[in-house]
Design a protein around this motif. Sequence first.
Motif, PDB file in Angstrom:
ATOM      1  N   ILE A 120      11.937 -22.003  -0.634  1.00 23.19           N
ATOM      2  CA  ILE A 120      13.217 -22.529  -0.166  1.00 23.19           C
ATOM      3  C   ILE A 120      13.923 -21.414   0.585  1.00 23.19           C
ATOM      4  CG2 ILE A 120      14.681 -21.877  -2.120  1.00 23.19           C
ATOM      5  CD1 ILE A 120      14.693 -25.355  -0.537  1.00 23.19           C
ATOM      6  N   ASP A 121      14.686 -21.756   1.600  1.00 23.58           N
ATOM      7  CA  ASP A 121      15.415 -20.750   2.376  1.00 23.58           C
ATOM      8  C   ASP A 121      16.875 -21.171   2.518  1.00 23.58           C
ATOM      9  OD1 ASP A 121      16.314 -18.766   3.993  1.00 23.58           O
ATOM     10  OD2 ASP A 121      14.872 -19.057   5.608  1.00 23.58           O
ATOM     11  N   LEU A 122      17.719 -20.603   1.684  1.00 20.87           N
ATOM     12  CA  LEU A 122      19.143 -20.927   1.703  1.00 20.87           C
ATOM     13  C   LEU A 122      19.918 -20.109   2.727  1.00 20.87           C
ATOM     14  CD1 LEU A 122      19.867 -21.171  -2.139  1.00 20.87           C
ATOM     15  CD2 LEU A 122      19.291 -23.008  -0.547  1.00 20.87           C
ATOM     16  N   SER A 123      19.238 -19.226   3.435  1.00 16.83           N
ATOM     17  CA  SER A 123      19.937 -18.312   4.345  1.00 16.83           C
ATOM     18  C   SER A 123      20.080 -18.843   5.763  1.00 16.83           C
ATOM     19  CB  SER A 123      19.205 -16.965   4.393  1.00 16.83           C
ATOM     20  OG  SER A 123      17.953 -17.088   5.049  1.00 16.83           O
ATOM     21  N   VAL A 124      19.490 -20.000   6.079  1.00 17.79           N
ATOM     22  CA  VAL A 124      19.395 -20.411   7.478  1.00 17.79           C
ATOM     23  C   VAL A 124      20.762 -20.628   8.126  1.00 17.79           C
ATOM     24  CG1 VAL A 124      17.067 -21.366   7.305  1.00 17.79           C
ATOM     25  CG2 VAL A 124      19.045 -22.815   6.764  1.00 17.79           C
ATOM     26  N   GLY A 125      21.720 -21.187   7.380  1.00 19.72           N
ATOM     27  CA  GLY A 125      23.042 -21.396   7.948  1.00 19.72           C
ATOM     28  C   GLY A 125      23.718 -20.096   8.314  1.00 19.72           C
ATOM     29  N   SER A 126      23.619 -19.103   7.427  1.00 22.79           N
ATOM     30  CA  SER A 126      24.231 -17.800   7.686  1.00 22.79           C
ATOM     31  C   SER A 126      23.494 -17.044   8.781  1.00 22.79           C
ATOM     32  CB  SER A 126      24.253 -16.964   6.404  1.00 22.79           C
ATOM     33  OG  SER A 126      25.090 -17.567   5.426  1.00 22.79           O
ATOM     34  N   VAL A 127      22.167 -17.165   8.823  1.00 25.03           N
ATOM     35  CA  VAL A 127      21.405 -16.513   9.887  1.00 25.03           C
ATOM     36  C   VAL A 127      21.743 -17.125  11.239  1.00 25.03           C
ATOM     37  CG1 VAL A 127      19.076 -16.080  10.786  1.00 25.03           C
ATOM     38  CG2 VAL A 127      19.528 -15.825   8.343  1.00 25.03           C
ATOM     39  N   SER A 128      22.009 -18.434  11.259  1.00 27.20           N
ATOM     40  CA  SER A 128      22.422 -19.057  12.524  1.00 27.20           C
ATOM     41  C   SER A 128      23.779 -18.515  12.968  1.00 27.20           C
ATOM     42  CB  SER A 128      22.481 -20.582  12.376  1.00 27.20           C
ATOM     43  OG  SER A 128      23.561 -20.983  11.562  1.00 27.20           O
ATOM     44  N   ALA A 129      24.686 -18.275  12.006  1.00 21.96           N
ATOM     45  CA  ALA A 129      25.985 -17.686  12.351  1.00 21.96           C
ATOM     46  C   ALA A 129      25.799 -16.274  12.892  1.00 21.96           C
ATOM     47  CB  ALA A 129      26.887 -17.665  11.119  1.00 21.96           C
ATOM     48  N   LEU A 130      24.923 -15.507  12.263  1.00 24.01           N
ATOM     49  CA  LEU A 130      24.643 -14.157  12.750  1.00 24.01           C
ATOM     50  C   LEU A 130      24.032 -14.210  14.141  1.00 24.01           C
ATOM     51  CD1 LEU A 130      24.587 -11.127  12.182  1.00 24.01           C
ATOM     52  CD2 LEU A 130      22.356 -11.445  11.062  1.00 24.01           C
ATOM     53  N   GLY A 131      23.127 -15.159  14.369  1.00 21.91           N
ATOM     54  CA  GLY A 131      22.533 -15.322  15.690  1.00 21.91           C
ATOM     55  C   GLY A 131      23.571 -15.687  16.737  1.00 21.91           C
ATOM     56  N   SER A 132      24.520 -16.533  16.354  1.00 19.74           N
ATOM     57  CA  SER A 132      25.591 -16.914  17.267  1.00 19.74           C
ATOM     58  C   SER A 132      26.413 -15.701  17.689  1.00 19.74           C
ATOM     59  CB  SER A 132      26.498 -17.949  16.589  1.00 19.74           C
ATOM     60  OG  SER A 132      27.651 -18.209  17.358  1.00 19.74           O
ATOM     61  N   VAL A 133      26.794 -14.879  16.717  1.00 17.93           N
ATOM     62  CA  VAL A 133      27.618 -13.701  17.002  1.00 17.93           C
ATOM     63  C   VAL A 133      26.834 -12.664  17.798  1.00 17.93           C
ATOM     64  CG1 VAL A 133      28.796 -11.727  15.957  1.00 17.93           C
ATOM     65  CG2 VAL A 133      29.133 -14.026  15.026  1.00 17.93           C
ATOM     66  N   ALA A 179      24.863 -25.638   6.544  1.00 19.40           N
ATOM     67  CA  ALA A 179      23.757 -26.129   7.378  1.00 19.40           C
ATOM     68  C   ALA A 179      22.429 -26.098   6.637  1.00 19.40           C
ATOM     69  CB  ALA A 179      23.660 -25.304   8.654  1.00 19.40           C
ATOM     70  N   GLU A 180      22.289 -25.149   5.696  1.00 18.37           N
ATOM     71  CA  GLU A 180      21.045 -25.093   4.922  1.00 18.37           C
ATOM     72  C   GLU A 180      20.840 -26.373   4.115  1.00 18.37           C
ATOM     73  OE1 GLU A 180      24.459 -23.312   2.796  1.00 18.37           O
ATOM     74  OE2 GLU A 180      23.456 -22.782   4.696  1.00 18.37           O
ATOM     75  N   LEU A 181      21.936 -26.970   3.649  1.00 11.35           N
ATOM     76  CA  LEU A 181      21.831 -28.212   2.889  1.00 11.35           C
ATOM     77  C   LEU A 181      21.414 -29.370   3.793  1.00 11.35           C
ATOM     78  CD1 LEU A 181      24.990 -27.896   0.603  1.00 11.35           C
ATOM     79  CD2 LEU A 181      22.656 -27.133   0.167  1.00 11.35           C
ATOM     80  N   ASP A 182      21.927 -29.392   5.016  1.00 12.96           N
ATOM     81  CA  ASP A 182      21.508 -30.417   5.977  1.00 12.96           C
ATOM     82  C   ASP A 182      20.028 -30.283   6.300  1.00 12.96           C
ATOM     83  OD1 ASP A 182      24.061 -31.479   6.114  1.00 12.96           O
ATOM     84  OD2 ASP A 182      24.632 -30.266   7.845  1.00 12.96           O
ATOM     85  N   ALA A 183      19.576 -29.044   6.475  1.00 16.28           N
ATOM     86  CA  ALA A 183      18.160 -28.812   6.795  1.00 16.28           C
ATOM     87  C   ALA A 183      17.265 -29.257   5.639  1.00 16.28           C
ATOM     88  CB  ALA A 183      17.928 -27.333   7.107  1.00 16.28           C
TER      89      ALA A 183
END
Length: 323
Positions: free
Chosen positions: A73-86, A251-255
């Motif tokens: 499981i990967d719960l970090s995807v939402g935060s990694v997307s935020a980091l990618g955005s910044v 977003a991780e929950l949506d994924a």
Amino acid sequence: MSTVTKPDTRRLDFGDLMHRYGTFVILIVLLAVASMLSDVFLTQRNLMNVLRQVAATGLMAVGMLFVILTRGIDLSVGSVSALGSVVSAVLVQQMAPGLAIGATLVVGAACGLVSGLLVAFLRLPAFVTTLAVMTIARGAAFIASSGQPIRMGEAGQTITAFGTGFVAGVPYPVLLMLAVFVVAGLVLTYTRFGRLVKAIGSNRDAVRLSGISVSRYEVAVYVISGILAAAAGIISSSRTGIGSANIGVGAELDAIAAVVIGGASLMGGRGSALNTFVGVFILGIIANLMNLANVPGYHQQVFMGVIIIGAMLLQYGSSFFRR
């Protein structure tokens, strides 16, 4: 003389069919209901809008699918997307857009690599490990942006043009999402890597005893997840021209929901790119339908959760018919 009771094949067949094709049944029902409730739902413009809205979630769902197939499981995807955005918003002002995008994807890969190494080689629980990486990535995004939205400005015109552009009426982000799903489907179906990813989720020890380095494949799926999460962040920024540490919350929950609605097993070994795409589309339809019906934002969260539970009951509750 004793008689042998034959199994109820009708119940067995119905249960199997619902388990295999329940995702498509849900999609058809939703499309029918949506078309009756709204005259504009089935228009090309609205359907393209639905797909564009879920493009970032779709990329994260593909990465999540690879991880879940290995029983992770990967719960970090939402935060990694935020980091990618910044990161993309910061770097695009300092280097060429292509280099900025490449560097952002490397950052995402690094986040996935950390999770993968800790899970695969140190055997730390994936839930706790990726939860920690989620916190680190979100914190890093706020540090890099000083807690403020970052405008790409003229330097980011190439990226924003991608986020708002169309080809034959199809948004560029949708084309990217579809391409990623197609590649993922081909990889999982026709390559050794894809077959081993599924096999690891089904029986990790058997794969390990056959002489295959299971840990390397486990690391690889987390790296894939990190790269696609960072790409999702870039897509989110490309639509607004702003990099923000606040995107991707939940977003991780949506994924995860999209992957599970698509019939993948959280116990690993079962799932497909096509079904995951349908799961992503279902989430998009639900959100779009509630917007068209003017359902208030907070109420939408409640309805979304109830509908997801209903979808899960249709998918997994059908096992009752196989008993």
